[in-house]
Write an enzyme that holds these catalytic residues in place. Structure first.
Site, PDB file in Angstrom:
ATOM      1  N   CYS A  65       0.880  -1.179   0.000  1.00  0.00           N
ATOM      2  CA  CYS A  65       0.000   0.000   0.000  1.00  0.00           C
ATOM      3  C   CYS A  65       0.914   1.225   0.000  1.00  0.00           C
ATOM      4  CB  CYS A  65      -0.976  -0.027   1.183  1.00  0.00           C
ATOM      5  SG  CYS A  65      -0.228   0.025   2.823  1.00  0.00           S
ATOM      6  N   HIS A  98      13.519 -14.673  12.503  1.00  0.00           N
ATOM      7  CA  HIS A  98      13.169 -14.668  13.926  1.00  0.00           C
ATOM      8  C   HIS A  98      11.674 -14.662  14.212  1.00  0.00           C
ATOM      9  CE1 HIS A  98      17.304 -13.048  15.535  1.00  0.00           C
ATOM     10  NE2 HIS A  98      17.406 -14.182  14.851  1.00  0.00           N
ATOM     11  N   ARG A 109       4.974   4.221  -1.476  1.00  0.00           N
ATOM     12  CA  ARG A 109       5.360   5.633  -1.411  1.00  0.00           C
ATOM     13  C   ARG A 109       6.579   5.829  -0.503  1.00  0.00           C
ATOM     14  NH1 ARG A 109      -0.986   7.002  -0.595  1.00  0.00           N
ATOM     15  NH2 ARG A 109      -1.577   6.803  -2.773  1.00  0.00           N
ATOM     16  N   HIS A 133      13.417 -18.943  18.945  1.00  0.00           N
ATOM     17  CA  HIS A 133      12.458 -18.056  18.273  1.00  0.00           C
ATOM     18  C   HIS A 133      11.095 -18.731  18.124  1.00  0.00           C
ATOM     19  CE1 HIS A 133      15.649 -15.269  17.716  1.00  0.00           C
ATOM     20  NE2 HIS A 133      16.387 -16.207  17.125  1.00  0.00           N
TER      21      HIS A 133
HETATM   22  C1  RB5 Z   1      -4.170   5.195   0.751  1.00  0.00           C
HETATM   23  O1  RB5 Z   1      -4.147   6.525   0.374  1.00  0.00           O
HETATM   24  C2  RB5 Z   1      -3.189   4.925   1.881  1.00  0.00           C
HETATM   25  O2  RB5 Z   1      -3.748   5.336   3.078  1.00  0.00           O
HETATM   26  C3  RB5 Z   1      -2.816   3.475   1.921  1.00  0.00           C
HETATM   27  O3  RB5 Z   1      -2.208   3.127   0.726  1.00  0.00           O
HETATM   28  C4  RB5 Z   1      -1.851   3.052   3.000  1.00  0.00           C
HETATM   29  O4  RB5 Z   1      -0.714   3.859   3.006  1.00  0.00           O
HETATM   30  C5  RB5 Z   1      -2.394   2.847   4.317  1.00  0.00           C
HETATM   31  O5  RB5 Z   1      -1.710   2.488   5.275  1.00  0.00           O
END
Ligand code: RB5
Length: 146
Positions: A65, A98, A109, A133
């Protein structure tokens, strides 16, 4: 090994590149989407990938994400899932060694595609160390079962 993949709109490019890379390496991929750039709710995808692993359909998963964090929070709500959000090599390796993590969560991102692929390789190529572990992972399961 069968690997489940999933992403939201913050991780489509990374997920597609990871899928191609893992296929080239000979892994069997189950891709839970998304397949085109559109806004979706990451918990839906996280749950599908987590259920696939919890049911034994696939062994490991990769979720992408924007940050990797939302996916990890959602996936960890499914029994038997140990999902780790990682953005550097050491954590991607040691969360297998572990923690016996079964899902790697990445931030589309946060890191570039090249780094993401390196972290995926480390994750899928590293075996759980067991030993002391195992006891600690069992303690996580005990908390989960309370
Ligand atoms: C979506 O905009 C963003 O919130 C999602 O990709 C993620 O980073 C959430 O944790």
């Amino acid at each position: 090994m069968k690997i489940a993949l999933g992403c939201d709109h913050g991780g489509l490019e990374h997920k597609n590149a990871i899928a191609e890379h893992l296929k080239e390496r000979g892994f069997d991929i189950k891709d839970f989407g998304i397949y085109e750039q559109k806004s979706v709710d990451y918990p839906e995808i996280a749950e599908k990938v987590a259920n696939s692993i919890a049911s034994g359909e696939t062994e490991l998963g990769i979720l992408v994400c924007g940050t990797g964090i939302g996916m990890s929070l959602a996936a960890n709500k499914v029994k038997g899932i140990r999902a780790a959000a990682c953005s550097e090599h050491f954590s991607a390796k040691y969360t297998r060694l572990h923690n016996n993590s079964n899902i790697l969560c990445l931030g589309g991102r946060v890191i570039g595609v090249g780094t993401a692929i390196e972290l995926v390789d480390l994750f899928v190529d590293t075996e759980f160390e067991g030993g002391r572990h195992q006891r600690r992972v069992d303690m996580i399961t005990t908390i989960e079962n309370k």
